[in-house]
Design a protein around this motif. Structure first.
Motif, short mmCIF file in Angstrom:
data_model
loop_
_atom_site.label_atom_id
_atom_site.label_comp_id
_atom_site.label_asym_id
_atom_site.label_seq_id
_atom_site.Cartn_x
_atom_site.Cartn_y
_atom_site.Cartn_z
N GLY A 40 3.43 -4.24 3.25
CA GLY A 40 3.62 -3.04 4.27
C GLY A 40 2.88 -1.91 3.48
O GLY A 40 2.01 -2.08 2.41
N SER A 41 2.95 -0.74 4.16
CA SER A 41 2.25 0.60 3.67
C SER A 41 3.31 1.69 3.98
O SER A 41 3.69 1.85 4.82
N ALA A 42 3.48 2.24 2.69
CA ALA A 42 4.40 3.52 2.82
C ALA A 42 3.35 4.83 2.97
O ALA A 42 2.58 5.14 2.22
N VAL A 43 3.24 5.26 4.18
CA VAL A 43 2.38 6.27 4.64
C VAL A 43 3.15 7.70 4.20
O VAL A 43 3.99 8.16 5.04
N VAL A 44 2.93 8.23 3.09
CA VAL A 44 3.86 9.47 2.74
C VAL A 44 2.95 10.64 2.87
O VAL A 44 2.17 11.01 1.90
N TRP A 81 10.59 8.65 -0.56
CA TRP A 81 10.26 7.09 -0.43
C TRP A 81 9.91 6.35 -1.50
O TRP A 81 10.09 5.27 -1.73
N LEU A 130 0.88 -1.36 0.11
CA LEU A 130 0.03 0.14 -0.01
C LEU A 130 0.85 1.23 -0.06
O LEU A 130 1.90 1.11 0.54
#
Lengths: 181, 181
Positions: free
Chosen positions: B50-54, B63, B25
């Motif tokens: 995982g999740s890249a919360v950008v 990222w 994600l």
């Protein structure tokens, strides 16, 4: 739980704004809940860089450079203070804007080994805590979660919430007491 | 809302397991809530990388390699289909295990420009949709959120929940209908 969540998140948001500090998170067991809770505060996009939710070990290494020898069963393993600190340092290294990182890793079960069941490690690392400072101001916490539902989804939900709340509460305390160099 | 959340997340978890697919994600406006909701399902660590919360633009670039010319005001901006797709492709590129990415970006307010207020873009990108396939199977959704609380924290909480729920619902539909090559 919801209420204390929100209060702890508000305190963290207020402290970050008061100090003009940008935060980066690295979350494993909480799956992004710390970040999602913080993100409910209007204006937080000025102070929350993001959260690397590194759920699988391969992602911990690919995204944050957590060394394989920490993650391996023969090493400290992913549920360890060493892994939490490596996650925090990896997040800082990849996020030039951030001055502070919080990382969290743990095992929520079901089917966790007894010695890891409900165990959570949190590391808080300021950018100033590099090798030349000898790790000053790095904070470690080990939690043993109390939630113990017999329903596996409910168990994970409660532990996720409890761990996120504790992380936010301790981050608020850290920020309240911290004097950056 | 909570209930439909959970059902949509369960369906996604079941479809990922049934197909043996790993998901990554990339979340901006939802702040990690999609990932946190999925992570409540036991066994999900096999399928959720995982999740890249950008959350900030600088993090989207650092990222995920989202190009600055997409993020700039003179470009499409961070609330755009182009940004969502670039986030999804960036997450796939950095997560070798993942076969599928979902990215989400939007503006929850308060104080959003009228034309962006409550607007959310979702992109679903399978790894097979590279240049040689001409982007086949890439799915875009544009949502206009209905939550409209006058309390800014409540507004953001409701919109976060609504956006996460819609993303999970549409991902479940996508997975149910998708035939990987």
């Amino acid at each position: 739980m919801k209420h204390s969540h929100d209060e702890s998140a508000r305190r963290v948001a207020d402290e970050l704004a008061r100090r003009g500090l940008r935060l980066v998170l690295a979350e494993s067991c909480t799956g992004g809940l710390i970040s999602a809770t913080l993100a409910q505060n209007p204006g937080i996009s000025e102070f929350l860089c993001g959260s690397a939710v590194v759920y699988r070990n391969a992602t911990k290494t690919a995204w944050l450079g957590v060394p394989a020898d920490i993650l391996e069963d023969s090493g400290y393993g992913p549920v360890s203070a060493q892994c939490a600190e490596a996650m925090a340092r990896g997040a800082l290294a990849r996020t030039p804007e951030a001055m502070l990182a919080l990382a969290i890793t743990g095992h929520f079960g079901p089917n966790a080994p007894t010695e890891l069941d409900g165990v959570v490690h949190i590391a808080i690392v300021p950018r100033s805590a590099d090798a030349s400072h000898g790790g000053k101001d790095v904070m470690h916490h080990r939690l043993l979660l109390t939630s113990n539902s017999s329903d596996p989804v409910q168990l994970r939900r409660e532990r996720q919430s409890e761990a996120a709340n504790e992380a936010l509460r301790r981050l608020g305390q850290y920020l309240g007491a911290w004097t950056p160099e």
